[in-house]
Design a protein around this motif. Structure first.
Motif, PDB file in Angstrom:
ATOM      1  N   ILE A 128      -7.023  12.548   2.603  1.00 16.09           N
ATOM      2  CA  ILE A 128      -7.831  12.822   3.788  1.00 16.09           C
ATOM      3  C   ILE A 128      -7.751  14.324   4.001  1.00 16.09           C
ATOM      4  CG2 ILE A 128      -8.302  12.268   6.197  1.00 16.09           C
ATOM      5  CD1 ILE A 128      -6.533   9.787   5.892  1.00 16.09           C
ATOM      6  N   ARG A 129      -8.873  15.002   3.927  1.00 16.47           N
ATOM      7  CA  ARG A 129      -8.864  16.467   3.887  1.00 16.47           C
ATOM      8  C   ARG A 129      -8.479  17.100   5.215  1.00 16.47           C
ATOM      9  NH1 ARG A 129     -13.198  15.161   0.707  1.00 16.47           N
ATOM     10  NH2 ARG A 129     -12.926  15.699  -1.476  1.00 16.47           N
ATOM     11  N   SER A 130      -9.051  16.675   6.265  1.00 13.59           N
ATOM     12  CA  SER A 130      -8.796  17.264   7.579  1.00 13.59           C
ATOM     13  C   SER A 130      -8.637  16.119   8.566  1.00 13.59           C
ATOM     14  CB  SER A 130      -9.960  18.176   7.981  1.00 13.59           C
ATOM     15  OG  SER A 130      -9.747  18.729   9.267  1.00 13.59           O
ATOM     16  N   THR A 131      -7.384  15.746   8.796  1.00 14.03           N
ATOM     17  CA  THR A 131      -7.136  14.523   9.563  1.00 14.03           C
ATOM     18  C   THR A 131      -7.562  14.663  11.023  1.00 14.03           C
ATOM     19  OG1 THR A 131      -4.865  15.315   9.829  1.00 14.03           O
ATOM     20  CG2 THR A 131      -5.270  13.659   8.131  1.00 14.03           C
ATOM     21  N   LYS A 132      -8.013  13.526  11.551  1.00 13.91           N
ATOM     22  CA  LYS A 132      -8.383  13.436  12.958  1.00 13.91           C
ATOM     23  C   LYS A 132      -7.456  12.433  13.627  1.00 13.91           C
ATOM     24  CE  LYS A 132     -12.648  12.195  11.956  1.00 13.91           C
ATOM     25  NZ  LYS A 132     -12.809  12.414  10.500  1.00 13.91           N
ATOM     26  N   LEU A 133      -7.387  12.489  14.938  1.00 10.48           N
ATOM     27  CA  LEU A 133      -6.528  11.556  15.663  1.00 10.48           C
ATOM     28  C   LEU A 133      -6.877  10.108  15.328  1.00 10.48           C
ATOM     29  CD1 LEU A 133      -6.393  13.220  19.211  1.00 10.48           C
ATOM     30  CD2 LEU A 133      -4.635  13.271  17.430  1.00 10.48           C
ATOM     31  N   GLU A 134      -8.165   9.844  15.174  1.00 11.13           N
ATOM     32  CA  GLU A 134      -8.603   8.467  14.920  1.00 11.13           C
ATOM     33  C   GLU A 134      -8.313   7.996  13.505  1.00 11.13           C
ATOM     34  OE1 GLU A 134     -10.415  10.977  16.170  1.00 11.13           O
ATOM     35  OE2 GLU A 134     -12.458  10.995  15.359  1.00 11.13           O
ATOM     36  N   ASP A 135      -7.774   8.858  12.669  1.00  9.11           N
ATOM     37  CA  ASP A 135      -7.338   8.433  11.331  1.00  9.11           C
ATOM     38  C   ASP A 135      -5.975   7.752  11.384  1.00  9.11           C
ATOM     39  OD1 ASP A 135      -8.716  11.440   9.884  1.00  9.11           O
ATOM     40  OD2 ASP A 135      -9.618   9.446  10.029  1.00  9.11           O
ATOM     41  N   GLN A 175       2.891  -2.393   0.789  1.00 10.33           N
ATOM     42  CA  GLN A 175       3.496  -2.518   2.117  1.00 10.33           C
ATOM     43  C   GLN A 175       2.810  -1.638   3.154  1.00 10.33           C
ATOM     44  OE1 GLN A 175       5.595  -5.034   2.176  1.00 10.33           O
ATOM     45  NE2 GLN A 175       7.668  -4.268   1.832  1.00 10.33           N
ATOM     46  N   GLY A 176       2.030  -0.689   2.679  1.00  9.24           N
ATOM     47  CA  GLY A 176       1.298   0.159   3.604  1.00  9.24           C
ATOM     48  C   GLY A 176       1.984   1.479   3.885  1.00  9.24           C
ATOM     49  N   THR A 177       1.179   2.456   4.265  1.00  6.78           N
ATOM     50  CA  THR A 177       1.672   3.748   4.775  1.00  6.78           C
ATOM     51  C   THR A 177       1.165   3.889   6.197  1.00  6.78           C
ATOM     52  OG1 THR A 177       1.734   4.900   2.653  1.00  6.78           O
ATOM     53  CG2 THR A 177       1.499   6.267   4.621  1.00  6.78           C
ATOM     54  N   ARG A 178       2.097   4.101   7.115  1.00  7.73           N
ATOM     55  CA  ARG A 178       1.681   4.314   8.498  1.00  7.73           C
ATOM     56  C   ARG A 178       1.410   5.796   8.694  1.00  7.73           C
ATOM     57  NH1 ARG A 178       1.194   1.769  12.827  1.00  7.73           N
ATOM     58  NH2 ARG A 178       2.308  -0.100  12.124  1.00  7.73           N
ATOM     59  N   LEU A 179       0.160   6.137   8.938  1.00  5.57           N
ATOM     60  CA  LEU A 179      -0.227   7.526   9.169  1.00  5.57           C
ATOM     61  C   LEU A 179      -0.377   7.764  10.662  1.00  5.57           C
ATOM     62  CD1 LEU A 179      -1.164  10.309   8.103  1.00  5.57           C
ATOM     63  CD2 LEU A 179      -3.500   9.387   8.110  1.00  5.57           C
ATOM     64  N   THR A 180       0.333   8.737  11.144  1.00  8.82           N
ATOM     65  CA  THR A 180       0.238   9.126  12.548  1.00  8.82           C
ATOM     66  C   THR A 180      -0.244  10.563  12.614  1.00  8.82           C
ATOM     67  OG1 THR A 180       2.083   7.666  13.126  1.00  8.82           O
ATOM     68  CG2 THR A 180       1.471   9.358  14.725  1.00  8.82           C
ATOM     69  N   VAL A 181      -1.384  10.758  13.240  1.00  6.81           N
ATOM     70  CA  VAL A 181      -1.943  12.100  13.397  1.00  6.81           C
ATOM     71  C   VAL A 181      -1.703  12.543  14.832  1.00  6.81           C
ATOM     72  CG1 VAL A 181      -3.998  13.536  13.182  1.00  6.81           C
ATOM     73  CG2 VAL A 181      -3.700  11.566  11.676  1.00  6.81           C
ATOM     74  N   VAL A 182      -1.052  13.706  14.969  1.00  3.90           N
ATOM     75  CA  VAL A 182      -0.705  14.179  16.324  1.00  3.90           C
ATOM     76  C   VAL A 182      -1.438  15.490  16.652  1.00  3.90           C
ATOM     77  CG1 VAL A 182       1.513  13.040  16.307  1.00  3.90           C
ATOM     78  CG2 VAL A 182       1.344  15.397  15.452  1.00  3.90           C
TER      79      VAL A 182
END
Lengths: 111, 114
Positions: free
Chosen positions: B79-86, B107-114
């Motif tokens: 993801i090039r430029s992450t957004k909060l909604e990602d 199992q998944g990767t939990r992505l948190t964008v702050v």
């Protein structure tokens, strides 16, 4: 667009009883319908599938029923166990080889 | 039992930063997928990949997303430029053959964008 969904978001069942989880779909062109189980913190796990030209398929403790007339899919779990507590998703598998998931039903098994 | 593995399990990133999520599909599988699941919602299809190219992608998979199989084992989602909604769980899946309904999920990767 959205074509698969579940009737109820939650289901509470007594251990040992049978569970029935329902799903309605709208895309008659799907080749397969599949049930996935997702336990907390894990990815979806395949349970059972049914081809669109069938109306019933049985696995170990699970049965999937497909009613094409009313576009309804159900998953029956016999003798529900605590390990069956999870979120259950129905999904359709279309001829472009992608899964489209419904919203999920959270099943809680009471001891 | 063979399994799909994903790294990292949790990634926190600042808005606007690039992230790469990594997946190692089951070794003899040929079809690879990325899905995402926003907290409490359904699993959504992002993209399918076969023979080193995208076979299908959803509306979510816009120009900010890309996938790559840089070697014989890894399958990555960038993801090039992450957004909060990602912010979501991102699941990788693989199947052996085309038309196989039994997709194996990581199992998944939990992505948190702050």
């Amino acid at each position: 667009g959205e074509s698969v969904g579940l009737h109820l978001p939650t289901l509470s069942v007594q251990e040992g009883d049978n569970s029935i989880i329902n799903c309605a779909y709208s895309n008659s062109a799907s080749d397969y319908f599949i049930w996935y189980k997702q336990e907390s913190g894990k990815g979806p796990q395949f349970i059972i599938d049914i081809r669109s030209n069938m109306d019933k398929r049985q696995g170990q403790r699970v049965t999937v029923l497909l009613n094409k007339t009313v576009k309804h899919l159900s998953l029956q779990i016999a003798a529900t166990q605590p390990g069956d507590s999870a979120v259950y998703f129905c999904a359709e598998f279309s001829n472009d080889y992608k899964l489209s998931f419904g919203a999920g039903t959270t099943v809680t098994v009471r001891a | 039992e063979p399994e799909v593995t994903q790294t990292p399990s949790h990634q926190v990133t600042q808005m606007g930063q690039e992230v790469i999520l990594r997946c190692v599909p089951i070794s003899n599988h040929l079809y690879f997928y990325w899905y995402r699941q926003i907290l409490g919602q359904k699993v959504e299809f992002l993209v399918s990949f076969y023979n080193n190219e995208i076979s299908e992608k959803s509306e979510i998979f816009d120009d900010q997303f890309s996938v790559e199989r840089p070697d014989g084992s890894n399958f990555t989602l960038k993801i090039r430029s992450t957004k909060l909604e990602d912010s979501a769980m991102y699941f990788c899946a693989s199947t052996l053959v085309t038309g196989a309904t039994e997709a194996f999920f990581g199992q998944g990767t939990r992505l948190t964008v702050v």
